[in-house]
Write a protein that holds these residues in place. Structure first.
Motif, PDB file in Angstrom:
ATOM      1  N   MET A 163       0.696  -1.166   0.015  1.00 45.93           N
ATOM      2  CA  MET A 163      -0.182  -0.114   0.034  1.00 45.93           C
ATOM      3  C   MET A 163       0.949   1.160   0.014  1.00 45.93           C
ATOM      4  N   THR A 164       2.157   1.224   0.248  1.00 50.87           N
ATOM      5  CA  THR A 164       3.162   2.414   0.655  1.00 50.87           C
ATOM      6  C   THR A 164       3.761   2.736  -0.635  1.00 50.87           C
ATOM      7  N   THR A 165       4.057   1.798  -1.449  1.00 49.32           N
ATOM      8  CA  THR A 165       4.616   1.971  -2.883  1.00 49.32           C
ATOM      9  C   THR A 165       4.009   2.711  -3.743  1.00 49.32           C
ATOM     10  N   PRO A 166       2.523   2.559  -3.989  1.00 46.55           N
ATOM     11  CA  PRO A 166       1.611   3.210  -4.936  1.00 46.55           C
ATOM     12  C   PRO A 166       1.728   4.647  -4.488  1.00 46.55           C
ATOM     13  N   LYS A 167       1.600   4.753  -3.261  1.00 51.28           N
ATOM     14  CA  LYS A 167       1.258   6.272  -2.666  1.00 51.28           C
ATOM     15  C   LYS A 167       2.603   6.944  -2.987  1.00 51.28           C
ATOM     16  N   ARG A 168       3.778   6.353  -2.784  1.00 50.97           N
ATOM     17  CA  ARG A 168       4.896   7.114  -2.997  1.00 50.97           C
ATOM     18  C   ARG A 168       5.158   7.498  -4.487  1.00 50.97           C
ATOM     19  N   THR A 169       4.874   6.343  -5.217  1.00 52.42           N
ATOM     20  CA  THR A 169       5.109   6.654  -6.803  1.00 52.42           C
ATOM     21  C   THR A 169       3.990   7.768  -7.224  1.00 52.42           C
ATOM     22  N   SER A 170       2.688   7.742  -6.729  1.00 55.43           N
ATOM     23  CA  SER A 170       1.813   8.727  -7.005  1.00 55.43           C
ATOM     24  C   SER A 170       2.331  10.140  -6.909  1.00 55.43           C
ATOM     25  N   ARG A 171       3.086  10.407  -5.618  1.00 55.31           N
ATOM     26  CA  ARG A 171       3.403  11.545  -5.204  1.00 55.31           C
ATOM     27  C   ARG A 171       4.562  12.103  -5.898  1.00 55.31           C
ATOM     28  N   ALA A 172       5.664  11.156  -6.420  1.00 58.27           N
ATOM     29  CA  ALA A 172       6.705  11.419  -7.169  1.00 58.27           C
ATOM     30  C   ALA A 172       6.236  11.860  -8.683  1.00 58.27           C
ATOM     31  N   SER A 173       5.303  11.150  -9.097  1.00 62.12           N
ATOM     32  CA  SER A 173       4.879  11.268 -10.435  1.00 62.12           C
ATOM     33  C   SER A 173       4.131  12.807 -10.443  1.00 62.12           C
ATOM     34  N   ASP A 174       3.390  13.188  -9.556  1.00 67.08           N
ATOM     35  CA  ASP A 174       2.765  14.382  -9.519  1.00 67.08           C
ATOM     36  C   ASP A 174       3.672  15.655  -9.498  1.00 67.08           C
ATOM     37  N   THR A 175       4.788  15.214  -8.528  1.00 63.32           N
ATOM     38  CA  THR A 175       5.758  16.349  -8.551  1.00 63.32           C
ATOM     39  C   THR A 175       6.553  16.534  -9.969  1.00 63.32           C
ATOM     40  N   ARG A 176       7.086  15.286 -10.394  1.00 59.20           N
ATOM     41  CA  ARG A 176       7.746  15.445 -11.876  1.00 59.20           C
ATOM     42  C   ARG A 176       6.830  16.134 -12.821  1.00 59.20           C
ATOM     43  N   GLY A 177       5.501  15.921 -12.764  1.00 61.99           N
ATOM     44  CA  GLY A 177       4.501  16.311 -13.743  1.00 61.99           C
ATOM     45  C   GLY A 177       4.482  17.785 -13.767  1.00 61.99           C
ATOM     46  N   LYS A 178       4.864  18.537 -12.515  1.00 64.18           N
ATOM     47  CA  LYS A 178       4.913  19.896 -12.596  1.00 64.18           C
ATOM     48  C   LYS A 178       6.242  20.643 -13.030  1.00 64.18           C
ATOM     49  N   GLN A 179       7.246  19.718 -13.491  1.00 63.01           N
ATOM     50  CA  GLN A 179       8.502  20.171 -13.805  1.00 63.01           C
ATOM     51  C   GLN A 179       8.615  20.293 -15.409  1.00 63.01           C
ATOM     52  N   LEU A 180       9.492  21.350 -16.028  1.00 63.66           N
ATOM     53  CA  LEU A 180       9.574  21.553 -17.458  1.00 63.66           C
ATOM     54  C   LEU A 180      10.111  20.226 -18.132  1.00 63.66           C
ATOM     55  N   PRO A 181       9.808  19.868 -19.250  1.00 64.51           N
ATOM     56  CA  PRO A 181      10.104  18.737 -19.840  1.00 64.51           C
ATOM     57  C   PRO A 181      11.394  19.012 -20.492  1.00 64.51           C
ATOM     58  N   TRP A 182      12.360  18.237 -21.044  1.00 66.19           N
ATOM     59  CA  TRP A 182      13.872  18.621 -21.710  1.00 66.19           C
ATOM     60  C   TRP A 182      13.417  19.419 -22.949  1.00 66.19           C
ATOM     61  N   ILE A 183      12.220  19.020 -23.691  1.00 63.19           N
ATOM     62  CA  ILE A 183      12.160  19.745 -24.757  1.00 63.19           C
ATOM     63  C   ILE A 183      12.131  21.121 -24.744  1.00 63.19           C
ATOM     64  N   GLN A 206      17.693  18.915  -7.031  1.00 61.70           N
ATOM     65  CA  GLN A 206      17.607  19.088  -5.591  1.00 61.70           C
ATOM     66  C   GLN A 206      16.167  18.829  -5.180  1.00 61.70           C
ATOM     67  N   ARG A 207      15.081  19.445  -5.895  1.00 60.96           N
ATOM     68  CA  ARG A 207      13.671  19.037  -5.392  1.00 60.96           C
ATOM     69  C   ARG A 207      13.452  17.827  -5.521  1.00 60.96           C
ATOM     70  N   THR A 208      13.842  17.102  -6.517  1.00 63.24           N
ATOM     71  CA  THR A 208      13.664  15.666  -7.107  1.00 63.24           C
ATOM     72  C   THR A 208      14.321  14.822  -5.866  1.00 63.24           C
ATOM     73  N   ALA A 209      15.530  14.956  -5.474  1.00 64.24           N
ATOM     74  CA  ALA A 209      16.123  14.357  -4.413  1.00 64.24           C
ATOM     75  C   ALA A 209      15.183  14.559  -3.147  1.00 64.24           C
ATOM     76  N   GLU A 210      15.027  15.714  -3.036  1.00 64.39           N
ATOM     77  CA  GLU A 210      14.280  15.972  -1.724  1.00 64.39           C
ATOM     78  C   GLU A 210      13.051  15.352  -1.597  1.00 64.39           C
ATOM     79  N   GLN A 211      12.331  15.495  -2.804  1.00 60.53           N
ATOM     80  CA  GLN A 211      10.953  14.484  -2.797  1.00 60.53           C
ATOM     81  C   GLN A 211      11.086  12.998  -2.777  1.00 60.53           C
ATOM     82  N   ASP A 212      12.298  12.627  -3.361  1.00 59.89           N
ATOM     83  CA  ASP A 212      12.449  11.110  -3.066  1.00 59.89           C
ATOM     84  C   ASP A 212      12.730  10.694  -1.579  1.00 59.89           C
TER      85      ASP A 212
END
Length: 540
Positions: A1-21, A91-97
């Motif tokens: 139950m904990t792994t999906p929650k963690r993945t969801s939070r990480a994907s939400d955070t990364r979705g707010k970041q600018l893509p490489w393109i 840094q934000r990605t590391a902190e979120q992880d």
């Protein structure tokens, strides 16, 4: 139950970041802008050189180089901004992880702690079903340690303790069943069998007595555990000093429990239920505080019961309870309704008790059909509204200096012994219709601010109404006095109106000649009715 929650939070955070393109597009835009700026600068310099012939040579070349430097600086600055953004994003990605890992670890730890609590609770609860008393006792102390470390489990564990006390007790074996006598022929054929049977019966009876004694020790230990953790032992400022006190508002349900020498002094609970419980020995509830309802319906107290200085915040019910010993309610406070209907008292003291009106329940006190087989003492008690309709007092009864803020109902009450109602304040009506005073009764110095009703009451010799003040209607119609009542010094308000009923005790009248005028009006003294002596009476 904990792994999906963690993945969801990480994907939400990364979705707010600018893509490489997007980053590549920004860099391209910067290069284009810088190139255009350099080209425009050079074009302007060429036109200016054509206009100003003196602007040539080294100055012209230096200006072009400066424009190139400016363009490169713009590109470098943009690159630096992009690099800074990438560093911040890493840094934000590391902190979120890190936060995700910490949250997952916390969930794991909480889950492990919950499983550990469940395991300890189940193991201790299983011990309570053991046939060995020492094992059961160990289970209770294990539950105590569990509750001490886990406040959210305290109500559950208290419920388990109460459920154990509600279970039937092990029967005593003092009167163990003895073997039936055998006929002589059968005795001769089975002497050995009889001796073996008697030895086995004695062994069984002894074992049962030992088990009953050990079960008694277990139950009294559970009672002490409840008291130890529900008594705050406050200091002078009201702060708890008991380190083992559980400050949660806990509920106790001891319906049909069998309790022995129960001591609950000073405890604070949310609510209590002792319906149909049996208290063997004395029961002590002095100075307890119940912030919710308290119910003692159909409870049996085989010894003395003390409720002195208790505080009932809402409703308190003792309907059909039986007090075979003495009962004390000195200084008790009933903020809500107090119900004592059909109660049997062997001896009760309510001295200094307060029945205070409550915002929700109105503070009505009811002793309907109650039976007082011993002395009843209600001296200095303050009632809001009280009803003793149909009650029976077999021994002397005292209400000295009591106060009734609203109606006081004693209709149909039987006083088999002396009844003292001296210096009482009746702010509402005093209703004694159909009451039976089978011994002496005294209302000396009492004040009826409203009406006083004694319709069809029965008075044995020795009825005293001296210095009584009747401030409203008075109705002694149909009452029977075996001897003339003593009303010397009694007064009746003459300003209550001519329509107000005023039927005084037989042989007495209110004199309008002997009038006392005070600040609250005119009061007429009660005087004996003049007896007209006739010739026949003189002859007799």
């Amino acid at each position: 139950m904990t792994t999906p929650k963690r993945t969801s939070r990480a994907s939400d955070t990364r979705g707010k970041q600018l893509p490489w393109i997007a980053i590549a597009v920004v860099m391209a835009v910067l290069l284009v802008v810088s190139g255009v700026a350099v080209w425009q600068a050079w074009n302007w310099l060429d036109r200016y050189a054509e206009f100003d012939k003196t602007f040539a040579g080294k100055d012209f070349v230096a200006s072009k180089l400066d424009s190139v430097k400016i363009g490169l600086t713009i590109v470098a600055g943009g690159g630096a901004l992009v690099a800074l953004y990438l560093a911040v994003r890493r840094q934000r990605t590391a902190e979120q992880d890190l936060r995700d890992r910490q949250a997952a670890q916390q969930h794991i730890e909480l889950d492990a702690a919950a499983r550990r609590v469940t395991e300890l609770y189940t193991r201790a609860a299983d011990q309570l079903g053991s046939g060995n008393a020492s094992v059961r006792l160990a289970g209770f102390y294990a539950l105590e340690r569990l509750a001490q470390d886990n406040p959210n489990q305290r109500q559950t564990i208290v419920n388990l303790w109460c459920s154990y006390l509600r279970m039937p007790r092990v029967p005593q074996a003092d009167n163990a069943k003895k073997p039936h006598s055998l006929t002589r022929p059968l005795q001769r054929r089975s002497v050995h069998r009889r001796i073996t049977s008697q030895t086995s019966d004695r062994t069984t009876a002894a074992a049962t007595r030992v088990e009953a004694r050990m079960e008694h020790d277990v139950r009294t230990s559970v009672q002490r555990l409840l008291t130890d953790h529900l008594h705050p032992r406050p200091d002078a400022n009201g702060r708890p000093t008991n380190s083992r006190y559980w400050p949660e508002q806990l509920n106790l349900d001891l319906t049909e429990a069998t309790l022995t020498d129960f001591r609950f002094e000073g405890c604070t609970v949310a609510s209590i239920r002792f319906d149909r419980a049996t208290f063997h020995g004395d029961a002590w509830f002095d100075d307890i505080t119940v912030n919710g309802d308290a119910s003692f319906d159909d409870t049996t107290f085989t010894g003395d019961a003390s409720f002195s200085d208790v505080k009932f915040a809402t409703k308190a019910s003792f309907r059909n309870a039986k007090f075979t010993g003495s009962a004390w309610f000195r200084g008790a406070s009933f903020t809500g309704d107090a119900v004592f209907d059909d109660v049997t008292f062997s001896g009760v003291v309510f001295g200094g008790t307060n029945f205070i009106p409550g915002a929700k329940f109105g503070g009505h006190t009811s002793f309907h059909s109650a039976t007082f087989t011993g002395h009843a003492n209600f001296n200095r008690v303050t009632f809001n509204a009280a009803s003793f309709r149909g009650a029976t007092f077999t021994k002397d009864t005292r209400f000295d200096n009591a106060t009734f803020a609203r109606n006081a109902t004693f209709a149909g009450v039987t006083f088999a012994d002396d009844a003292i109602f001296s210096d009482i304040t009746f702010d509402g009506d005093g209703l004694y219709n159909d009451a039976k005073f089978l011994s002496q009764v005294s209302f000396f110095g009492s004040n009826f601010a409203a009406s006083a009703f004694f319709h069809d009451a029965v008075f044995a010799p020795g009825a005293w109404f001296g210095d009584v003040r009747f401030g409203g209607g008075v109705d002694f119609g149909g009452s029977r006095f075996e001897s003339m009542a003593a009303c010397l010094g009694a007064k009746a308000d003459l300003d209550v109106g001519v329509t107000t009923m005023r039927t005084l005790p037989s042989g007495w009248t209110c004199s309008e000649d002997a009038v006392e005028i005070v600040s609250e009006g005119r009061w007429g003294l009660l005087v004996p009715v003049p007896v007209v002596l006739t010739e026949s009476s003189l002859v007799n």
